[in-house]
Write a protein that holds these residues in place. Structure first.
Motif, short mmCIF file in Angstrom:
data_model
loop_
_atom_site.label_atom_id
_atom_site.label_comp_id
_atom_site.label_asym_id
_atom_site.label_seq_id
_atom_site.Cartn_x
_atom_site.Cartn_y
_atom_site.Cartn_z
N PRO A 56 -12.69 14.10 3.38
CA PRO A 56 -12.51 15.15 2.38
C PRO A 56 -11.53 14.75 1.27
O PRO A 56 -11.49 15.41 0.24
CB PRO A 56 -11.98 16.33 3.19
N SER A 57 -10.72 13.73 1.50
CA SER A 57 -9.87 13.22 0.43
C SER A 57 -9.99 11.69 0.47
O SER A 57 -10.47 11.11 1.44
CB SER A 57 -8.42 13.67 0.61
N TYR A 58 -9.54 11.06 -0.59
CA TYR A 58 -9.56 9.61 -0.64
C TYR A 58 -8.37 9.09 0.15
O TYR A 58 -7.24 9.49 -0.09
CB TYR A 58 -9.48 9.12 -2.09
N VAL A 59 -8.64 8.20 1.09
CA VAL A 59 -7.57 7.57 1.85
C VAL A 59 -7.61 6.09 1.53
O VAL A 59 -8.65 5.44 1.68
CB VAL A 59 -7.73 7.80 3.37
N VAL A 60 -6.48 5.58 1.06
CA VAL A 60 -6.39 4.17 0.70
C VAL A 60 -5.31 3.51 1.53
O VAL A 60 -4.38 4.16 2.01
CB VAL A 60 -6.07 3.99 -0.81
N LYS A 61 -5.45 2.22 1.66
CA LYS A 61 -4.42 1.42 2.31
C LYS A 61 -3.85 0.49 1.25
O LYS A 61 -4.59 -0.30 0.64
CB LYS A 61 -5.00 0.62 3.46
N VAL A 62 -2.57 0.63 1.00
CA VAL A 62 -1.87 -0.23 0.04
C VAL A 62 -0.77 -0.93 0.82
O VAL A 62 0.13 -0.27 1.34
CB VAL A 62 -1.27 0.59 -1.13
N GLY A 63 -0.89 -2.25 0.92
CA GLY A 63 0.03 -2.97 1.80
C GLY A 63 -0.21 -2.50 3.21
O GLY A 63 -1.34 -2.44 3.67
N GLY A 64 0.81 -2.08 3.91
CA GLY A 64 0.65 -1.58 5.27
C GLY A 64 0.66 -0.06 5.35
O GLY A 64 0.74 0.50 6.43
N THR A 65 0.56 0.60 4.20
CA THR A 65 0.69 2.05 4.16
C THR A 65 -0.63 2.73 3.82
O THR A 65 -1.33 2.30 2.89
CB THR A 65 1.74 2.44 3.09
N ARG A 66 -0.97 3.77 4.56
CA ARG A 66 -2.14 4.58 4.25
C ARG A 66 -1.68 5.81 3.47
O ARG A 66 -0.71 6.46 3.86
CB ARG A 66 -2.84 5.03 5.52
N ILE A 67 -2.42 6.10 2.39
CA ILE A 67 -2.04 7.21 1.51
C ILE A 67 -3.29 8.03 1.22
O ILE A 67 -4.34 7.48 0.90
CB ILE A 67 -1.47 6.66 0.19
N ALA A 68 -3.17 9.36 1.31
CA ALA A 68 -4.26 10.27 0.96
C ALA A 68 -4.08 10.68 -0.50
O ALA A 68 -2.98 11.02 -0.93
CB ALA A 68 -4.25 11.49 1.86
N LEU A 69 -5.18 10.63 -1.26
CA LEU A 69 -5.16 10.96 -2.68
C LEU A 69 -6.23 12.00 -2.98
O LEU A 69 -7.30 11.98 -2.37
CB LEU A 69 -5.47 9.71 -3.52
N ASP A 70 -5.96 12.87 -3.95
CA ASP A 70 -7.03 13.75 -4.39
C ASP A 70 -7.89 13.03 -5.43
O ASP A 70 -7.56 11.94 -5.89
CB ASP A 70 -6.49 15.08 -4.89
N ARG A 71 -9.00 13.66 -5.78
CA ARG A 71 -9.96 13.00 -6.65
C ARG A 71 -9.38 12.68 -8.03
O ARG A 71 -9.66 11.62 -8.60
CB ARG A 71 -11.21 13.86 -6.81
N SER A 72 -8.57 13.58 -8.58
CA SER A 72 -8.03 13.33 -9.91
C SER A 72 -7.13 12.10 -9.93
O SER A 72 -7.14 11.33 -10.90
CB SER A 72 -7.28 14.55 -10.43
N ILE A 73 -6.39 11.88 -8.86
CA ILE A 73 -5.55 10.68 -8.79
C ILE A 73 -6.43 9.44 -8.59
O ILE A 73 -6.20 8.41 -9.22
CB ILE A 73 -4.49 10.82 -7.68
N ALA A 74 -7.44 9.55 -7.73
CA ALA A 74 -8.33 8.41 -7.50
C ALA A 74 -9.03 7.99 -8.79
O ALA A 74 -9.27 6.80 -9.01
CB ALA A 74 -9.35 8.75 -6.42
N ARG A 75 -9.34 8.95 -9.64
CA ARG A 75 -10.01 8.63 -10.91
C ARG A 75 -9.07 7.93 -11.89
O ARG A 75 -9.52 7.27 -12.82
CB ARG A 75 -10.53 9.92 -11.55
N ALA A 76 -7.78 8.06 -11.69
CA ALA A 76 -6.80 7.47 -12.62
C ALA A 76 -6.41 6.03 -12.26
O ALA A 76 -5.75 5.37 -13.03
CB ALA A 76 -5.55 8.33 -12.65
N ILE A 77 -6.84 5.57 -11.09
CA ILE A 77 -6.48 4.23 -10.63
C ILE A 77 -7.66 3.30 -10.87
O ILE A 77 -8.76 3.53 -10.36
CB ILE A 77 -6.11 4.24 -9.13
N TYR A 78 -7.44 2.23 -11.62
CA TYR A 78 -8.51 1.27 -11.89
C TYR A 78 -8.29 0.03 -11.03
O TYR A 78 -7.17 -0.48 -10.92
CB TYR A 78 -8.56 0.91 -13.37
N VAL A 79 -9.38 -0.44 -10.45
CA VAL A 79 -9.32 -1.50 -9.45
C VAL A 79 -10.34 -2.58 -9.79
O VAL A 79 -11.48 -2.29 -10.15
CB VAL A 79 -9.62 -0.92 -8.04
#
Length: 83
Positions: A56-79
């Protein structure tokens, strides 16, 4: 030399598929509060990121940390995707 293959193009995080990996290239630059929030969460350009979950939310792993993000934040990150 390069140890991973990668693409030249970058896309918003919300367009990636689950389990895809990449390098954070930039943030949407017109929202200073969002930039501060991302940096406070430890999400910065140049770091490796893996999209682990989309719903239901975007879950990312950055380094060794898992972080939950909402869609508006996920749209702001370019990869830039890596393989």
């Amino acid at each position: 030399m390069f140890t991973q293959s990668f693409t030249v193009e970058s896309s918003a995080l919300n367009l990636m598929k689950e389990k895809e990996k990449g390098i954070i290239t930039q943030f949407r630059k017109n929202d200073e509060n969002l930039l501060r929030k991302l940096i406070a969460m430890g999400i910065m350009p140049g770091l490796s990121i893996t999209l682990e979950q989309r719903f239901p939310s975007y879950v990312v792993k950055v380094g060794g940390t898992r972080i939950a993000l909402d869609r508006s934040i996920a749209r702001a990150i370019y990869v830039r995707k890596t393989r």
